[in-house]
Design a protein around this motif. Structure first.
Motif, PDB file in Angstrom:
ATOM      1  N   THR A  55      47.319  16.556 -17.549  1.00  0.00           N
ATOM      2  CA  THR A  55      48.273  16.738 -16.441  1.00  0.00           C
ATOM      3  C   THR A  55      47.946  15.888 -15.216  1.00  0.00           C
ATOM      4  O   THR A  55      48.831  15.564 -14.438  1.00  0.00           O
ATOM      5  CB  THR A  55      48.324  18.221 -16.018  1.00  0.00           C
ATOM      6  OG1 THR A  55      47.000  18.676 -15.700  1.00  0.00           O
ATOM      7  CG2 THR A  55      48.889  19.082 -17.149  1.00  0.00           C
ATOM      8  N   ILE A  56      46.653  15.556 -15.039  1.00  0.00           N
ATOM      9  CA  ILE A  56      46.211  14.753 -13.890  1.00  0.00           C
ATOM     10  C   ILE A  56      45.276  13.656 -14.411  1.00  0.00           C
ATOM     11  O   ILE A  56      44.046  13.824 -14.409  1.00  0.00           O
ATOM     12  CB  ILE A  56      45.472  15.613 -12.841  1.00  0.00           C
ATOM     13  CG1 ILE A  56      46.270  16.875 -12.515  1.00  0.00           C
ATOM     14  CG2 ILE A  56      45.200  14.813 -11.566  1.00  0.00           C
ATOM     15  CD1 ILE A  56      45.529  17.864 -11.639  1.00  0.00           C
ATOM     16  N   ALA A 214      45.774  15.821  -5.680  1.00  0.00           N
ATOM     17  CA  ALA A 214      46.556  15.657  -6.909  1.00  0.00           C
ATOM     18  C   ALA A 214      48.042  15.807  -6.627  1.00  0.00           C
ATOM     19  O   ALA A 214      48.878  15.083  -7.191  1.00  0.00           O
ATOM     20  CB  ALA A 214      46.106  16.693  -7.946  1.00  0.00           C
ATOM     21  N   ASN A 215      48.380  16.720  -5.733  1.00  0.00           N
ATOM     22  CA  ASN A 215      49.775  16.949  -5.377  1.00  0.00           C
ATOM     23  C   ASN A 215      50.384  15.734  -4.675  1.00  0.00           C
ATOM     24  O   ASN A 215      51.511  15.320  -4.977  1.00  0.00           O
ATOM     25  CB  ASN A 215      49.878  18.181  -4.471  1.00  0.00           C
ATOM     26  CG  ASN A 215      51.303  18.634  -4.258  1.00  0.00           C
ATOM     27  OD1 ASN A 215      52.136  18.557  -5.161  1.00  0.00           O
ATOM     28  ND2 ASN A 215      51.596  19.108  -3.064  1.00  0.00           N
ATOM     29  N   TRP A 218      50.973  12.858  -7.122  1.00  0.00           N
ATOM     30  CA  TRP A 218      52.129  13.117  -7.985  1.00  0.00           C
ATOM     31  C   TRP A 218      53.437  12.965  -7.213  1.00  0.00           C
ATOM     32  O   TRP A 218      54.402  12.389  -7.724  1.00  0.00           O
ATOM     33  CB  TRP A 218      52.028  14.529  -8.559  1.00  0.00           C
ATOM     34  CG  TRP A 218      53.133  14.842  -9.529  1.00  0.00           C
ATOM     35  CD1 TRP A 218      53.155  14.572 -10.861  1.00  0.00           C
ATOM     36  CD2 TRP A 218      54.388  15.475  -9.226  1.00  0.00           C
ATOM     37  NE1 TRP A 218      54.342  15.002 -11.421  1.00  0.00           N
ATOM     38  CE2 TRP A 218      55.116  15.560 -10.429  1.00  0.00           C
ATOM     39  CE3 TRP A 218      54.960  15.988  -8.058  1.00  0.00           C
ATOM     40  CZ2 TRP A 218      56.384  16.132 -10.494  1.00  0.00           C
ATOM     41  CZ3 TRP A 218      56.211  16.551  -8.119  1.00  0.00           C
ATOM     42  CH2 TRP A 218      56.912  16.621  -9.327  1.00  0.00           C
ATOM     43  N   LYS A 219      53.473  13.480  -5.988  1.00  0.00           N
ATOM     44  CA  LYS A 219      54.698  13.404  -5.183  1.00  0.00           C
ATOM     45  C   LYS A 219      55.037  11.957  -4.830  1.00  0.00           C
ATOM     46  O   LYS A 219      56.210  11.587  -4.741  1.00  0.00           O
ATOM     47  CB  LYS A 219      54.539  14.243  -3.916  1.00  0.00           C
ATOM     48  CG  LYS A 219      54.584  15.746  -4.197  1.00  0.00           C
ATOM     49  CD  LYS A 219      54.147  16.566  -2.995  1.00  0.00           C
ATOM     50  CE  LYS A 219      55.169  16.560  -1.889  1.00  0.00           C
ATOM     51  NZ  LYS A 219      54.807  17.481  -0.797  1.00  0.00           N
ATOM     52  N   ALA A 221      54.494   9.458  -6.754  1.00  0.00           N
ATOM     53  CA  ALA A 221      55.044   8.857  -7.972  1.00  0.00           C
ATOM     54  C   ALA A 221      56.356   9.504  -8.389  1.00  0.00           C
ATOM     55  O   ALA A 221      57.118   8.925  -9.184  1.00  0.00           O
ATOM     56  CB  ALA A 221      54.028   8.972  -9.107  1.00  0.00           C
ATOM     57  N   ASN A 222      56.625  10.717  -7.868  1.00  0.00           N
ATOM     58  CA  ASN A 222      57.847  11.447  -8.236  1.00  0.00           C
ATOM     59  C   ASN A 222      58.517  11.978  -6.967  1.00  0.00           C
ATOM     60  O   ASN A 222      58.573  13.196  -6.750  1.00  0.00           O
ATOM     61  CB  ASN A 222      57.516  12.610  -9.179  1.00  0.00           C
ATOM     62  CG  ASN A 222      56.834  12.161 -10.454  1.00  0.00           C
ATOM     63  OD1 ASN A 222      57.481  11.844 -11.444  1.00  0.00           O
ATOM     64  ND2 ASN A 222      55.497  12.159 -10.432  1.00  0.00           N
ATOM     65  N   PHE A 228      53.856  19.653  -7.157  1.00  0.00           N
ATOM     66  CA  PHE A 228      53.268  19.393  -8.464  1.00  0.00           C
ATOM     67  C   PHE A 228      52.815  20.704  -9.103  1.00  0.00           C
ATOM     68  O   PHE A 228      51.971  21.415  -8.565  1.00  0.00           O
ATOM     69  CB  PHE A 228      52.087  18.440  -8.303  1.00  0.00           C
ATOM     70  CG  PHE A 228      51.460  18.000  -9.587  1.00  0.00           C
ATOM     71  CD1 PHE A 228      52.213  17.863 -10.744  1.00  0.00           C
ATOM     72  CD2 PHE A 228      50.106  17.717  -9.639  1.00  0.00           C
ATOM     73  CE1 PHE A 228      51.628  17.450 -11.928  1.00  0.00           C
ATOM     74  CE2 PHE A 228      49.506  17.293 -10.812  1.00  0.00           C
ATOM     75  CZ  PHE A 228      50.275  17.154 -11.958  1.00  0.00           C
ATOM     76  N   GLN A 231      48.786  21.093  -9.992  1.00  0.00           N
ATOM     77  CA  GLN A 231      47.825  20.588  -9.012  1.00  0.00           C
ATOM     78  C   GLN A 231      46.486  21.313  -9.045  1.00  0.00           C
ATOM     79  O   GLN A 231      45.428  20.733  -8.775  1.00  0.00           O
ATOM     80  CB  GLN A 231      48.422  20.656  -7.602  1.00  0.00           C
ATOM     81  CG  GLN A 231      48.865  22.048  -7.176  1.00  0.00           C
ATOM     82  CD  GLN A 231      49.541  22.057  -5.823  1.00  0.00           C
ATOM     83  OE1 GLN A 231      48.877  22.150  -4.802  1.00  0.00           O
ATOM     84  NE2 GLN A 231      50.863  21.940  -5.795  1.00  0.00           N
ATOM     85  N   SER A 297      52.112  27.047  -7.161  1.00  0.00           N
ATOM     86  CA  SER A 297      52.801  25.864  -6.638  1.00  0.00           C
ATOM     87  C   SER A 297      54.218  26.212  -6.183  1.00  0.00           C
ATOM     88  O   SER A 297      54.790  25.521  -5.342  1.00  0.00           O
ATOM     89  CB  SER A 297      52.850  24.768  -7.712  1.00  0.00           C
ATOM     90  OG  SER A 297      53.733  25.100  -8.764  1.00  0.00           O
TER      91      SER A 297
END
Length: 359
Positions: A55-56, A214-215, A218-219, A221-222, A228, A231, A297
Motif C-alpha cells: 500500500t505504501i 504517507a498521506n 499519496w495526496k 499523486a492522487n 489516504f 496511511q 482515515s
C-alpha cells in the motif's frame, strides 16, 4: 458518507479482532506459547511490512527519515501494549472470562479514547482533538455520550458473564472452584492491562508523523481524492515490532520453562495444519488494525475511532459466543441480559457515528 464508511471499516476491523482466535481452536498438540508466537510472527513481523509494502511502496524511506525520538516513542508504546496483552490473560484468570474481558476492554476503551485528548489539552497540536473540544462542541458531547453508553453496555455484558457462571455451576456443568478467583489481584491486573492495552492508540498517535507523510505523498499523486486509506500501515510496522519484542521474550521463556520447544518440530502433531491455522489466526488478528487505519482515515485520529474499534470487538466476540452456543444451559434472564448488553453497545456505536456526522 465519510462517517458511514468509517463505521463500516471499523466494524470489519472489530470482526477480525473478535474472530481471530477461532483458527487457534483447530491447533492440536501444541502448548499455548507455541501457537501464540507462531501466529504472532505473522501478526507482528511478517504481515505488517507486507501490507505496508503493498500500500505504501516507499514506507521504508518514511521510517528511515523519521526522527529517532519519534521512532523510539512509537516502539516503546508498542512494548507497553504487548505487556497489556500478556496481562490480559491474568485478568481473565483471576476474574473469569466474561468479567475480566469486560473490565479490561472497558478500561482500554476509556483510556485509549480520552488520555490522548487530555494530553493535547495541555500540549496543543493542530488537527488533534483536546478534551475541551469534546466537552464544548455538540459533536464531541455526542462522542462522549457514546463512550458512556458503551461502558454501560460493557458492564451489562460483564454482569451477564457472572450470571452465566452461576447458572452453569448451579446446573453442575462447572466445578465450583474459587481458588483462582481473587477480586483484589484480579482488579489490579485488569487495570494494568486496560491501561497498557490502550497504549496501541498512543503508539498510533506518537507515530502519526509517519502516517501523515504517507498521506501527503499519496495526496500529491492522487489530487482531489480525499485522505489516504492506508496511511497508518507504516506506523503499524514500528508499533508491532514493540509488541513482538514483549511477546517473543515471554513465549520463549515459557517454551524453556515448560519444555515445549519440541512442539515446533513434533511429528506426532499435525504440523502443517498447526502452522496454517496459526498463520491464519495471526493474519486475521492484524486485519483488525488494517481496517482500523482505514476507518480512522475517514473519522479522524480522535477518540471516536478507538471507541468504535473496541465496541465492535466486544460486540463481535459476544455474538460469536451466542453463535457457538457458549450461552446454552442458562436461564432466560441471563440470555436476555447478554443480548441487552450487545444491543446497548450497538446503540453506542450509532451514537458515536452520529457524533462524527455532526462533526
Amino acid at each position: 458518507m465519510q462517517a458511514l464508511l468509517g463505521v463500516i471499516f471499523h466494524f470489519i476491523g472489530g470482526f477480525a479482532s473478535g474472530s481471530f482466535y477461532i483458527p487457534y481452536k483447530k491447533v492440536k498438540g501444541w502448548a499455548w506459547e507455541t501457537y501464540w508466537i507462531v501466529g504472532g510472527l505473522f501478526s507482528w513481523l511478517i504481515v505488517p511490512p507486507l501490507a505496508a509494502y503493498l500500500t505504501i511502496p516507499n514506507f521504508t524511506e518514511i521510517i528511515a527519515n523519521t526522527n529517532g525520538g519519534i521512532l523510539i516513542l512509537t516502539y516503546f508504546f508498542g512494548v507497553l501494549w504487548g505487556i497489556g496483552g500478556l496481562t490480559y490473560g491474568l485478568g481473565v484468570r483471576y476474574l473469569g472470562v466474561s468479567l475480566g474481558s469486560s473490565i479490561i476492554l472497558g478500561l482500554c476503551s476509556v483510556f485509549g479514547a480520552l488520555i490522548p485528548s487530555v494530553y493535547y489539552q495541555f500540549n496543543p497540536v493542530a488537527g488533534k482533538d483536546s478534551i475541551s473540544d469534546l466537552f464544548t462542541n455538540s459533536w464531541g458531547q455526542m462522542v462522549l455520550l457514546g463512550l458512556l453508553v458503551c461502558v454501560i453496555g460493557i458492564i451489562v455484558c460483564g454482569i451477564a458473564g457472572s450470571m452465566k457462571d452461576k447458572d452453569l455451576k448451579s446446573n453442575g456443568l462447572v466445578k465450583d472452584d474459587k481458588t483462582e478467583f481473587r477480586i483484589g489481584l484480579g482488579l489490579t491486573v485488569s487495570i494494568i492491562s486496560g491501561v497498557l492495552s490502550a497504549c496501541f492508540a498512543f503508539g498510533i498517535d506518537a507515530g502519526k508523523v509517519m502516517a501523515e507523510e504517507a498521506n501527503e505523498v499519496w495526496k500529491a499523486a492522487n489530487p482531489g481524492q480525499g485522505e489516504f486509506l492506508f496511511q497508518n500501515n507504516v506506523t503499524y510496522v514500528v508499533i508491532l515490532l514493540g509488541g513482538l519484542t514483549t511477546n517473543f521474550i515471554w513465549c520463549m521463556l515459557l517454551n524453556a520453562r515448560n519444555k515445549t520447544f519440541g512442539n515446533y518440530t513434533d511429528q506426532s502433531t499435525p504440523l502443517l495444519s498447526n502452522y496454517i491455522f496459526s498463520a491464519l489466526a495471526g493474519t486475521t488478528w492484524f486485519m483488525q488494525f488494517f481496517f482500523y487505519g482505514m476507518g480512522e482515515s475517514k473519522l479522524g485520529n480522535g477518540p471516536s475511532s478507538w471507541i468504535l474499534h473496541m465496541a465492535f470487538i466486544i460486540l463481535v466476540a459476544n455474538s460469536w459466543g451466542l453463535i457457538l452456543k457458549e450461552w446454552s444451559n442458562i436461564r432466560k434472564k441471563t440470555l436476555t441480559t447478554i443480548i441487552a448488553g450487545i444491543l446497548i453497545i450497538v446503540v453506542s456505536v450509532l451514537i458515536v457515528g452520529y457524533g462524527n456526522y455532526l462533526r
